[in-house]
Design a protein around this motif. Structure first.
Motif, PDB file in Angstrom:
ATOM      1  N   LEU A  84      11.130 -29.037  32.402  1.00  0.00           N
ATOM      2  CA  LEU A  84      12.020 -30.021  31.784  1.00  0.00           C
ATOM      3  C   LEU A  84      12.258 -29.755  30.296  1.00  0.00           C
ATOM      4  CD1 LEU A  84      10.678 -33.303  33.423  1.00  0.00           C
ATOM      5  CD2 LEU A  84      12.971 -32.323  33.716  1.00  0.00           C
ATOM      6  N   CYS A  85      11.332 -29.033  29.654  1.00  0.00           N
ATOM      7  CA  CYS A  85      11.486 -28.787  28.208  1.00  0.00           C
ATOM      8  C   CYS A  85      12.342 -27.546  27.915  1.00  0.00           C
ATOM      9  CB  CYS A  85      10.124 -28.682  27.522  1.00  0.00           C
ATOM     10  SG  CYS A  85       9.176 -27.218  27.971  1.00  0.00           S
ATOM     11  N   HIS A  86      12.848 -26.878  28.946  1.00  0.00           N
ATOM     12  CA  HIS A  86      13.754 -25.717  28.827  1.00  0.00           C
ATOM     13  C   HIS A  86      13.080 -24.449  28.310  1.00  0.00           C
ATOM     14  CE1 HIS A  86      16.813 -28.810  29.224  1.00  0.00           C
ATOM     15  NE2 HIS A  86      16.387 -29.383  28.113  1.00  0.00           N
ATOM     16  N   HIS A  87      11.780 -24.484  27.994  1.00  0.00           N
ATOM     17  CA  HIS A  87      11.140 -23.239  27.558  1.00  0.00           C
ATOM     18  C   HIS A  87       9.792 -23.050  28.242  1.00  0.00           C
ATOM     19  CE1 HIS A  87       9.714 -26.297  24.716  1.00  0.00           C
ATOM     20  NE2 HIS A  87       8.616 -25.576  24.624  1.00  0.00           N
ATOM     21  N   ALA A  88       9.657 -23.652  29.435  1.00  0.00           N
ATOM     22  CA  ALA A  88       8.456 -23.446  30.252  1.00  0.00           C
ATOM     23  C   ALA A  88       8.924 -23.118  31.663  1.00  0.00           C
ATOM     24  CB  ALA A  88       7.593 -24.707  30.257  1.00  0.00           C
ATOM     25  N   SER A  89       8.087 -22.401  32.408  1.00  0.00           N
ATOM     26  CA  SER A  89       8.456 -22.054  33.777  1.00  0.00           C
ATOM     27  C   SER A  89       7.369 -22.512  34.734  1.00  0.00           C
ATOM     28  CB  SER A  89       8.660 -20.545  33.907  1.00  0.00           C
ATOM     29  OG  SER A  89       7.473 -19.882  33.537  1.00  0.00           O
ATOM     30  N   GLY A  90       7.730 -22.764  35.973  1.00  0.00           N
ATOM     31  CA  GLY A  90       6.761 -23.139  37.001  1.00  0.00           C
ATOM     32  C   GLY A  90       6.670 -24.639  37.172  1.00  0.00           C
TER      33      GLY A  90
ATOM     34  N   HIS B 282       6.856 -32.090  26.394  1.00  0.00           N
ATOM     35  CA  HIS B 282       7.470 -32.591  25.166  1.00  0.00           C
ATOM     36  C   HIS B 282       8.239 -33.882  25.448  1.00  0.00           C
ATOM     37  CE1 HIS B 282       6.438 -28.963  22.940  1.00  0.00           C
ATOM     38  NE2 HIS B 282       6.919 -28.223  23.924  1.00  0.00           N
ATOM     39  N   SER B 283       7.960 -34.902  24.665  1.00  0.00           N
ATOM     40  CA  SER B 283       8.544 -36.226  24.882  1.00  0.00           C
ATOM     41  C   SER B 283      10.039 -36.244  24.545  1.00  0.00           C
ATOM     42  CB  SER B 283       7.860 -37.230  23.957  1.00  0.00           C
ATOM     43  OG  SER B 283       8.134 -36.886  22.611  1.00  0.00           O
ATOM     44  N   PRO B 284      10.778 -37.120  25.214  1.00  0.00           N
ATOM     45  CA  PRO B 284      12.170 -37.300  24.788  1.00  0.00           C
ATOM     46  C   PRO B 284      12.223 -38.005  23.440  1.00  0.00           C
ATOM     47  CG  PRO B 284      11.616 -38.867  26.542  1.00  0.00           C
ATOM     48  CD  PRO B 284      10.407 -38.001  26.336  1.00  0.00           C
ATOM     49  N   MET B 285      13.344 -37.816  22.746  1.00  0.00           N
ATOM     50  CA  MET B 285      13.619 -38.547  21.513  1.00  0.00           C
ATOM     51  C   MET B 285      14.597 -39.669  21.840  1.00  0.00           C
ATOM     52  SD  MET B 285      12.059 -37.209  18.906  1.00  0.00           S
ATOM     53  CE  MET B 285      11.414 -35.694  18.190  1.00  0.00           C
ATOM     54  N   ARG B 286      14.741 -40.584  20.902  1.00  0.00           N
ATOM     55  CA  ARG B 286      15.699 -41.667  21.133  1.00  0.00           C
ATOM     56  C   ARG B 286      17.116 -41.091  21.309  1.00  0.00           C
ATOM     57  NH1 ARG B 286      14.989 -47.117  20.398  1.00  0.00           N
ATOM     58  NH2 ARG B 286      13.304 -47.029  18.901  1.00  0.00           N
ATOM     59  N   ALA B 287      17.412 -40.073  20.537  1.00  0.00           N
ATOM     60  CA  ALA B 287      18.703 -39.380  20.692  1.00  0.00           C
ATOM     61  C   ALA B 287      18.478 -38.113  21.514  1.00  0.00           C
ATOM     62  CB  ALA B 287      19.272 -39.025  19.331  1.00  0.00           C
ATOM     63  N   ASP B 288      19.161 -38.011  22.645  1.00  0.00           N
ATOM     64  CA  ASP B 288      18.944 -36.862  23.528  1.00  0.00           C
ATOM     65  C   ASP B 288      19.375 -35.536  22.896  1.00  0.00           C
ATOM     66  OD1 ASP B 288      17.717 -38.083  25.714  1.00  0.00           O
ATOM     67  OD2 ASP B 288      19.641 -38.721  26.563  1.00  0.00           O
ATOM     68  N   ASP B 289      20.250 -35.587  21.880  1.00  0.00           N
ATOM     69  CA  ASP B 289      20.688 -34.339  21.255  1.00  0.00           C
ATOM     70  C   ASP B 289      19.877 -34.003  19.996  1.00  0.00           C
ATOM     71  OD1 ASP B 289      21.582 -36.340  19.589  1.00  0.00           O
ATOM     72  OD2 ASP B 289      23.680 -35.686  19.554  1.00  0.00           O
ATOM     73  N   PHE B 290      18.692 -34.586  19.875  1.00  0.00           N
ATOM     74  CA  PHE B 290      17.845 -34.358  18.694  1.00  0.00           C
ATOM     75  C   PHE B 290      17.592 -32.865  18.488  1.00  0.00           C
ATOM     76  CE2 PHE B 290      13.931 -34.118  16.265  1.00  0.00           C
ATOM     77  CZ  PHE B 290      14.118 -35.083  15.294  1.00  0.00           C
TER      78      PHE B 290
END
Ligand code: ZN
Ligand code: FE
Ligand code: FE
Ligand code: ZN
Length: 268
Positions: A13-19, A41-49
């Motif tokens: 989900l963090c776009h830089h991990a696999s498996g 890695h947690s989401p931020m209030r703004a998804d485009d952070f």
């Protein structure tokens, strides 16, 4: 050696991990680990952070995937965690995140210093040549101290992350990390031994032995994390990490359930 719990692993989900999480759990079982925890890695209030974390609308799916992996691996204790970025001003958001799901622990990590720069982002490494290293380190430890003081986190992640690319803290750094450790001691927040540093240019566990020795003297608890971004990184170099902890004076490490900490002996 039965390894201590590995509380720091990511998901795609963090776009830089696999498996998928099940592959991480399978690797943990293979290594004989008894307990692990996911901490993407947690989401931020703004998804485009930034571009290296899940969106907020993916958080429920993340939690469900961890709980599903927990059900699929009854032989393993699987904890539900999150690696939450600490930035000043984000405290309310972090409280909101904390209230949404039955977390076992939250790792508070400082990646961003003074503005929008992550000290550990390889794509923005050139920023290191534009700033004075001692200022980066000072900003970093200031934020880390603030993070520990908020008591929003159970664990502080990779406490000397700026050394990642090989820039060790300057000689006067004792003065920088001492207030952090005193705050961690007063808040009884756990400091993570993170073995990912061994896979980076600095070739050293986070945090340094010097920091760890002071932490031990001040009674700051510790936990362990591989910061795995791929299944084969689970539990990586944990024998070294246990030795690193023992050489700094530690005999116990922390485990977490429903954000309650207990102390268990380090493996022999
Ligand atoms: Zn990551
Ligand atoms: Fe991190
Ligand atoms: Fe991480
Ligand atoms: Zn990390």
């Amino acid at each position: 050696m039965v390894y201590p719990a590995d509380y720091h692993m990511h998901t795609p989900l963090c776009h830089h991990a696999s498996g998928e999480p099940a592959a991480y759990a399978a690797q943990a079982v293979k290594l004989g680990l008894k307990e692990i925890g996911f901490s993407d890695h947690s989401p931020m209030r703004a998804d485009d952070f930034d571009n290296w974390r899940m969106r907020f609308d993916q958080l429920g799916g993340y939690v469900e995937s961890v709980l599903q992996t927990r059900r699929a691996f009854p032989q393993l204790n699987i904890r539900l965690g999150l690696e939450v970025d600490y930035l000043p001003g984000h405290e309310l958001w972090i409280q909101e995140l904390a209230s949404l799901y039955p977390w076992d622990y939250l790792i508070g990590s400082v990646h961003y210093v003074s503005g929008d720069w992550e000290v550990d982002n390889p794509a923005r490494r050139e920023e290191w040549t534009r700033r004075k290293p001692e200022e980066i380190w000072a900003d970093y430890f200031k934020r880390l101290t603030q993070a520990a003081a908020t008591r929003l986190f159970d664990i502080i992640g990779h406490a000397d992350l700026p050394k990642k690319f090989g820039c060790q803290p300057p000689a006067q750094c004792q003065a920088m990390f001492e207030p952090f450790l005193q705050t961690a001691s007063a808040s009884q927040v756990t400091v993570e031994l993170n073995t990912a540093g061994l896979r980076k240019d600095c070739r050293e566990i986070y945090p340094s032995r010097e920091i760890l020795r002071s932490a031990c003297v001040l009674g700051v608890p510790i936990s362990f994390g591989s910061d795995a971004h791929a299944p084969e990184e689970v539990g990586m170099n944990f024998a070294d990490a246990v030795g690193w902890a023992r050489s700094a004076g530690y005999t116990h490490s922390s485990q977490f359930e429903q954000r309650r900490r207990c102390s268990v002996p380090l493996p022999a």
